[in-house]
Design an enzyme around this catalytic site. Structure first.
Site, short mmCIF file in Angstrom:
data_model
loop_
_atom_site.label_atom_id
_atom_site.label_comp_id
_atom_site.label_asym_id
_atom_site.label_seq_id
_atom_site.Cartn_x
_atom_site.Cartn_y
_atom_site.Cartn_z
N ASP A 22 0.78 -1.24 0.00
CA ASP A 22 0.00 0.00 0.00
C ASP A 22 0.82 1.30 0.00
O ASP A 22 0.25 2.37 0.16
CB ASP A 22 -0.96 0.06 1.21
CG ASP A 22 -2.31 -0.58 0.87
OD1 ASP A 22 -2.49 -0.94 -0.31
OD2 ASP A 22 -3.14 -0.70 1.77
N LYS A 25 3.16 1.46 -5.00
CA LYS A 25 3.99 0.96 -6.10
C LYS A 25 3.23 0.94 -7.43
O LYS A 25 3.74 1.37 -8.46
CB LYS A 25 4.49 -0.46 -5.77
CG LYS A 25 5.32 -0.53 -4.52
CD LYS A 25 5.71 -1.96 -4.17
CE LYS A 25 4.54 -2.82 -3.71
NZ LYS A 25 3.89 -2.36 -2.48
N THR A 26 2.02 0.40 -7.38
CA THR A 26 1.26 0.24 -8.62
C THR A 26 0.79 1.60 -9.14
O THR A 26 0.87 1.88 -10.34
CB THR A 26 0.07 -0.71 -8.40
OG1 THR A 26 0.58 -1.93 -7.86
CG2 THR A 26 -0.66 -1.01 -9.70
N HIS A 85 2.91 -7.72 -0.56
CA HIS A 85 2.60 -8.67 0.50
C HIS A 85 3.72 -9.67 0.70
O HIS A 85 4.34 -10.11 -0.24
CB HIS A 85 1.32 -9.44 0.16
CG HIS A 85 0.15 -8.56 -0.11
ND1 HIS A 85 0.01 -7.89 -1.30
CD2 HIS A 85 -0.91 -8.24 0.64
CE1 HIS A 85 -1.11 -7.19 -1.26
NE2 HIS A 85 -1.68 -7.38 -0.08
N1 GTP Z 1 -2.18 10.57 -1.06
C1 GTP Z 1 -1.63 9.67 -1.84
N2 GTP Z 1 -2.12 8.43 -1.89
C2 GTP Z 1 -1.53 7.52 -2.72
C3 GTP Z 1 -0.41 7.87 -3.51
N3 GTP Z 1 -0.02 6.78 -4.21
C4 GTP Z 1 -0.87 5.79 -3.88
N4 GTP Z 1 -1.79 6.23 -2.98
C5 GTP Z 1 -2.89 5.45 -2.40
O1 GTP Z 1 -2.34 4.40 -1.63
C6 GTP Z 1 -3.10 3.20 -1.77
C7 GTP Z 1 -2.23 2.07 -2.22
O2 GTP Z 1 -1.73 2.31 -3.51
P1 GTP Z 1 -1.19 1.14 -4.46
O3 GTP Z 1 -0.57 1.79 -5.64
O4 GTP Z 1 -2.21 0.11 -4.69
O5 GTP Z 1 -0.05 0.55 -3.49
P2 GTP Z 1 0.85 -0.74 -3.75
O6 GTP Z 1 2.16 -0.44 -3.10
O7 GTP Z 1 0.87 -1.10 -5.19
O8 GTP Z 1 0.08 -1.83 -2.91
P3 GTP Z 1 0.26 -3.46 -2.98
O9 GTP Z 1 0.42 -3.84 -4.41
O10 GTP Z 1 -1.00 -3.96 -2.37
O11 GTP Z 1 1.46 -3.74 -2.14
C8 GTP Z 1 -4.22 3.54 -2.75
O12 GTP Z 1 -5.37 3.89 -2.04
C9 GTP Z 1 -3.66 4.74 -3.50
O13 GTP Z 1 -4.66 5.57 -4.03
C10 GTP Z 1 0.10 9.22 -3.43
O14 GTP Z 1 1.05 9.61 -4.07
N5 GTP Z 1 -0.55 10.05 -2.58
MG MG Z 2 0.39 -2.94 -6.11
#
Ligand code: GTP
Ligand code: MG
Length: 389
Positions: A22, A25-26, A85
């Site tokens: 979270d 990354k994505t 994860h």
């Molecule tokens: N405020 C803010 N929120 C963000 C930003 N980037 C991502 N988020 C929020 O953070 C949450 C997780 O973002 P993801 O891109 O799914 O994170 P991840 O690291 O890919 O998560 P996993 O693949 O589950 O490990 C989402 O609700 C996004 O909208 C950012 O730059 N600013």
């Molecule tokens: Mg992701």
């Protein structure tokens, strides 16, 4: 019918996002493609196309779609978005083994979390030499707190030999950049500039005999079996004879593609799909190795230096001893092995030890090969092969 051939105009590098669940990354991966799409040479890949399962997209002779392709002014990148994860550390380890550099994503709101530290450790163990930090969610973070998080990150990098003082730490917002906010699209430009300049062009072992660890296997009706993966070393051309180690068979490469584009020759570092003549779908699987015939001899036993993860890093709470039987992740293979600790007898979490391992089956091994040790779905150790046999 005919597709546009891949033209090698810029050096190709493999990079990827790592970091705690979270932390964004994505979202950042999607934002990078969006910003570059506006520069012209890259296609935008939205969030929900990055996060889909590979099986859903496995159509035709194409690359493992965990990868996203993009181009800066000076380079062509294949980018893998690593899941955060702990359950997916296996994928990170096997994928990270091919990375020339990594983007460590850390949320400015949360700072370093357990998987942030675990990924840095694993990156070191699998030979990733350069990490650029995306200090993400900077749009929502308090400035003073973000300064502290940056200090913390630099310390973590230094503790793992990454030169925390010189590593670029770029404050970004993947989310705001994706929304088109100019302040934050500029932050993505700054991040990409840091990647372009800080991650050096890797030395490619193009003159070595060809070797590709198989990541995925697909069938194309009427054409045959396709294997995908990143070329670890050497080059391969359409018409070349290859050996499939693990499947115990030889074959001829009858087709070669990268990102859906046909190519005549693939070289070390390229992400490719190989169409193999006369190899049944069931004969080959992830973990097998496609190589120049006779260039590698699989073996079953090796000696290694191994770091046993501490409980704090997500490792075991109790020591391991001779007779321990975890899974070994070597390249893309996942093999059970018997551990012999010799006179050391006991390895505690946090120790670095020498061990001899006897694997459940033969795999291509060589000194310097990095691997991970897993047990019950979590990483408990990381090591490097020091001697084979
Ligand atoms: N405020 C803010 N929120 C963000 C930003 N980037 C991502 N988020 C929020 O953070 C949450 C997780 O973002 P993801 O891109 O799914 O994170 P991840 O690291 O890919 O998560 P996993 O693949 O589950 O490990 C989402 O609700 C996004 O909208 C950012 O730059 N600013
Ligand atoms: Mg992701």
């Amino acid at each position: 019918m005919s597709k546009t051939a891949y033209v090698r105009t810029k050096p190709h590098l493999n990079i990827g996002t790592m970091g705690h669940v979270d932390h964004g990354k994505t979202t950042l991966t999607a934002a990078i493609t969006k910003v570059l799409a506006e520069r012209g040479s890259t296609g935008f890949v939205p969030f929900d196309r990055i996060d889909r399962a590979p099986e859903e997209a496995a159509r035709g002779i194409t690359i493992n779609i965990a990868h996203v392709e993009y181009e800066t002014d000076t380079r062509h990148y294949a980018h893998v978005d690593m899941p955060g994860h702990a359950d997916y550390v296996k994928n990170m380890v096997t994928g990270a083994a091919q990375l020339d550099g990594a983007i460590l994503v850390v949320s400015a709101l949360d700072g370093i979390m357990p998987q942030t530290a675990e990924h840095v450790l694993l990156a070191r163990q699998v030979g990733v030499d350069h990490i650029v930090v995306a200090l993400n969610k900077a749009d929502a973070g308090d400035e003073e707190l973000t300064d502290l998080v940056e200090l913390e990150i630099r310390e973590l990098l230094s503790a793992h030999g990454y030169g925390g003082d010189s590593a670029p730490v770029v404050r970004v917002s993947g989310l705001r950049a994706l929304e088109g906010d100019p302040r934050w699209t500029a932050s993505i430009d700054a991040l990409l500039d840091a990647v372009d300049t800080y991650v050096p062009l890797p030395e490619r072992y193009v003159d070595a005999p060809f070797l590709l660890p198989v990541e995925n296997v697909l069938t194309i009706t009427g054409r045959g079996t396709v294997v995908t993966g990143a070329v670890e070393r050497g080059t391969v051309r359409v018409g070349d004879r290859v050996e499939v180690l693990g499947a115990g068979t030889e074959s001829v490469v009858t087709g070669l593609e990268t990102f859906g584009k046909p190519m005549e020759e693939a070289q070390a570092g390229d992400n490719v799909a190989l169409l193999l003549r006369g190899v049944p779908r069931d004969a080959v699987r992830r973990g097998h190795v496609v190589a120049a015939p006779g260039s590698v001899v699989p073996s079953r036993s090796f000696t290694a230096r191994v770091y046993v993860l501490s409980a704090r890093e997500g490792g075991r709470t109790t020591p391991v001893s001779t007779g321990y039987r975890p899974q070994f992740y070597l390249r893309t293979a996942d093999v059970v092995g018997d551990v012999d600790l010799g006179e050391t007898a006991l390895a505690r979490p946090g120790d670095t030890v020498t061990m001899t391992v006897r694997l459940g089956r033969d795999v291509p091994l060589e000194p310097g090969l990095g691997f991970a040790i897993r047990e019950g779905g979590r990483t408990v150790g990381a090591g490097t092969v020091t001697a084979v046999g």
